[in-house]
Design a protein around this motif. Structure first.
Motif, mmCIF file in Angstrom:
data_model
loop_
_atom_site.group_PDB
_atom_site.id
_atom_site.type_symbol
_atom_site.label_atom_id
_atom_site.label_comp_id
_atom_site.label_asym_id
_atom_site.label_seq_id
_atom_site.Cartn_x
_atom_site.Cartn_y
_atom_site.Cartn_z
ATOM 1 N N CYS A 202 41.971 43.771 41.408
ATOM 2 C CA CYS A 202 41.796 42.800 42.319
ATOM 3 C C CYS A 202 41.432 43.419 44.179
ATOM 4 O O CYS A 202 41.940 44.511 43.996
ATOM 5 C CB CYS A 202 43.596 42.525 42.402
ATOM 6 S SG CYS A 202 43.927 41.772 41.200
ATOM 7 N N SER A 203 40.757 42.394 44.252
ATOM 8 C CA SER A 203 39.923 43.623 45.949
ATOM 9 C C SER A 203 40.337 42.099 47.273
ATOM 10 O O SER A 203 40.516 40.547 46.766
ATOM 11 C CB SER A 203 38.803 43.682 46.070
ATOM 12 O OG SER A 203 38.433 44.244 44.922
ATOM 13 N N GLY A 204 41.257 43.404 48.220
ATOM 14 C CA GLY A 204 41.390 42.764 48.825
ATOM 15 C C GLY A 204 40.469 42.772 50.579
ATOM 16 O O GLY A 204 39.551 44.004 50.668
ATOM 17 N N ALA A 228 43.099 47.625 39.174
ATOM 18 C CA ALA A 228 42.867 48.077 39.805
ATOM 19 C C ALA A 228 43.007 47.621 41.181
ATOM 20 O O ALA A 228 42.723 46.393 41.057
ATOM 21 C CB ALA A 228 41.429 49.002 39.742
ATOM 22 N N MET A 229 42.867 48.359 42.326
ATOM 23 C CA MET A 229 43.090 47.887 43.063
ATOM 24 C C MET A 229 41.572 47.578 44.354
ATOM 25 O O MET A 229 41.097 49.025 44.282
ATOM 26 C CB MET A 229 44.621 48.059 44.251
ATOM 27 C CG MET A 229 43.776 47.375 45.662
ATOM 28 S SD MET A 229 45.096 48.077 46.928
ATOM 29 C CE MET A 229 46.942 47.463 46.187
ATOM 30 N N GLY A 230 40.705 47.727 44.858
ATOM 31 C CA GLY A 230 40.003 47.187 45.893
ATOM 32 C C GLY A 230 39.831 46.573 47.502
ATOM 33 O O GLY A 230 41.068 45.884 47.079
ATOM 34 N N ALA A 231 38.896 46.784 47.748
ATOM 35 C CA ALA A 231 38.765 46.534 49.203
ATOM 36 C C ALA A 231 37.000 45.706 49.764
ATOM 37 O O ALA A 231 36.464 46.502 49.442
ATOM 38 C CB ALA A 231 39.590 46.952 49.807
ATOM 39 N N PHE A 240 43.363 49.516 57.231
ATOM 40 C CA PHE A 240 43.892 48.624 55.776
ATOM 41 C C PHE A 240 44.178 49.284 54.473
ATOM 42 O O PHE A 240 44.810 49.931 54.633
ATOM 43 C CB PHE A 240 43.264 47.321 55.450
ATOM 44 C CG PHE A 240 42.925 46.030 56.434
ATOM 45 C CD1 PHE A 240 43.944 46.648 58.019
ATOM 46 C CD2 PHE A 240 42.764 45.223 56.964
ATOM 47 C CE1 PHE A 240 43.071 45.241 59.365
ATOM 48 C CE2 PHE A 240 42.658 44.121 57.862
ATOM 49 C CZ PHE A 240 42.711 44.099 58.396
ATOM 50 N N VAL A 241 43.564 50.218 54.238
ATOM 51 C CA VAL A 241 42.772 51.054 52.688
ATOM 52 C C VAL A 241 41.930 52.029 53.243
ATOM 53 O O VAL A 241 41.172 51.713 53.848
ATOM 54 C CB VAL A 241 43.414 50.564 51.721
ATOM 55 C CG1 VAL A 241 44.509 49.342 51.390
ATOM 56 C CG2 VAL A 241 41.750 49.362 51.997
ATOM 57 N N ILE A 260 38.970 39.726 40.687
ATOM 58 C CA ILE A 260 39.417 38.207 41.904
ATOM 59 C C ILE A 260 39.468 39.116 43.161
ATOM 60 O O ILE A 260 40.069 40.415 43.535
ATOM 61 C CB ILE A 260 41.376 38.532 41.362
ATOM 62 C CG1 ILE A 260 41.899 38.456 39.568
ATOM 63 C CG2 ILE A 260 41.960 37.663 42.551
ATOM 64 C CD1 ILE A 260 43.208 38.317 40.010
ATOM 65 N N ALA A 261 39.193 38.306 44.157
ATOM 66 C CA ALA A 261 38.610 38.201 45.809
ATOM 67 C C ALA A 261 40.068 37.320 46.296
ATOM 68 O O ALA A 261 39.545 36.596 46.593
ATOM 69 C CB ALA A 261 37.442 38.596 45.606
ATOM 70 N N VAL A 262 40.593 38.005 46.798
ATOM 71 C CA VAL A 262 41.313 37.916 48.112
ATOM 72 C C VAL A 262 40.822 37.948 49.698
ATOM 73 O O VAL A 262 41.024 38.595 50.218
ATOM 74 C CB VAL A 262 42.980 38.639 47.722
ATOM 75 C CG1 VAL A 262 43.686 37.496 48.623
ATOM 76 C CG2 VAL A 262 43.324 38.351 46.518
ATOM 77 N N GLY A 263 40.980 37.284 49.451
ATOM 78 C CA GLY A 263 40.583 37.199 51.676
ATOM 79 C C GLY A 263 38.748 37.565 52.100
ATOM 80 O O GLY A 263 38.658 37.985 53.338
ATOM 81 N N ILE A 264 38.256 37.635 51.176
ATOM 82 C CA ILE A 264 36.987 38.277 51.691
ATOM 83 C C ILE A 264 36.149 37.116 51.346
ATOM 84 O O ILE A 264 36.070 35.971 50.223
ATOM 85 C CB ILE A 264 37.108 39.358 50.038
ATOM 86 C CG1 ILE A 264 37.454 39.829 50.055
ATOM 87 C CG2 ILE A 264 35.552 39.453 49.345
ATOM 88 C CD1 ILE A 264 37.554 41.039 48.442
#
Length: 320
Positions: A202-204, A228-231, A240-241, A260-264
């Motif tokens: 899941c990436s933000g 896992a978290m990505g950005a 932010f990260v 999952i791309a969130v706000g990208i």
């Protein structure tokens, strides 16, 4: 007929998925050269790692010693070059990890060898394909001479499966003259899976607005999915990260089962790092965002409402 040598990277006494991806590519290249696939392991003590590698049907050259207790580029490069000479190696292979990108150019320079970075396919013993221009072009590159040095894109091949058996040979190889000294390894520790090994990521992006929202909005979804978290680079550049979470052309390249791309928004540099994912889900309030062009499923919505709702639904399904 020349042999293919895989530089087997290891972390905390284990073989990461990236090493097994490199092993698959090395075996494919060995079929083209008509030689054997050999893996070299360098560590203070290689017994457990070498034994595990043989279970993938590959012969292992084990190099033990205090000089290899931690990774030092010049020590590793010297040892690999010595093994190349001893074993009639035609192609040296490693995965395009941080270690691979640091080590292989040094090996190529010492061997006066041609190098092809980040390959995605093997056409022949001397010809390889690699992405260029953020994956918009696929170049076919032929390398003359021997030995040759090749790094493997971490999403281009499946990880090798266990099967077969191999032998272990202890090699007496030194670190040579080194001007480097290990100082410390500042590792970021997390209970979540590593980005390059995770089956769900899941990436933000910049749409999350600040680092606190990564913690309050995106982290619960990651925890619920075991992801896992990505950005995106925009989120990293904004502070932010940390940058070890960056996915993209200048970050980490991933190909999980679910991304999952969130706000990208989906800049071409970000797509280059995740477009090989099996299923891509995009959540963005801008219906014109480029990310929707590569997404298998797209949700045009306010992420601050949609992501918590998605997290709740995942938790309900897992508790049912």
């Amino acid at each position: 007929m020349g042999n293919v040598l895989l530089v087997a990277e290891h972390q905390h006494g284990k073989l990461p998925k990236t090493t097994l991806i490199g092993l698959t590519a090395a075996k494919v290249i060995a079929e083209k050269t008509g030689g054997s696939c050999i893996a070299v392991v360098l560590a203070e003590s290689t017994d457990a790692l070498a034994a595990e590698l043989t279970g993938y049907g590959v012969d292992v050259v084990a190099v033990d010693g205090p000089a290899f207790a931690t990774y030092l580029a010049d020590a590793y490069a010297n040892a690999v070059c010595e093994i190349v000479k001893q074993k009639d190696v035609e192609v040296v292979v490693a995965t395009s990890t941080a270690l691979g990108k640091d080590l292989l150019p040094r090996v190529a320079a010492r061997l006066d060898a041609g190098m092809v970075p980040d390959i995605s396919d093997v056409e022949s013993a001397t010809t390889y394909k690699r992405p260029m221009w953020a994956g918009n072009l696929i170049a076919t590159v032929e390398v003359a001479g021997s030995p040759r040095v090749v790094s493997v894109r971490g999403t281009a091949f499946d990880a090798a499966a266990k099967g077969g058996s191999g032998s272990v040979e202890k090699a007496s190889v030194g670190a040579g003259e080194t001007k480097m000294k290990f100082v410390e390894f500042a590792e970021t520790k997390s209970d979540r899976p590593a980005l390059t090994d995770a089956s769900i990521v899941c990436s933000g992006g910049r749409g999350l607005k600040n680092g606190e929202n990564f913690q309050t909005v995106l982290e619960p979804l990651c925890d619920a999915l075991g992801a896992a978290m990505g950005a995106s680079r925009a989120a990293v550049d904004a502070g932010f990260v940390p940058n070890d979470l960056q996915v993209g052309q200048t970050g980490k390249v991933v190909a999980p089962t679910l991304y999952i791309a969130v706000g990208i928004s989906g800049a071409i540099q970000h797509l280059a790092g995740m477009k090989d994912s099996k299923v891509i889900v995009a959540i963005n309030k801008d219906e014109e965002a480029p990310i929707f062009q590569v997404a298998d499923y797209g949700l045009v919505a306010d992420l601050f409402k949609a992501v918590p709702e998605l997290t709740d639904e995942v938790k309900k399904l897992k508790s049912a």
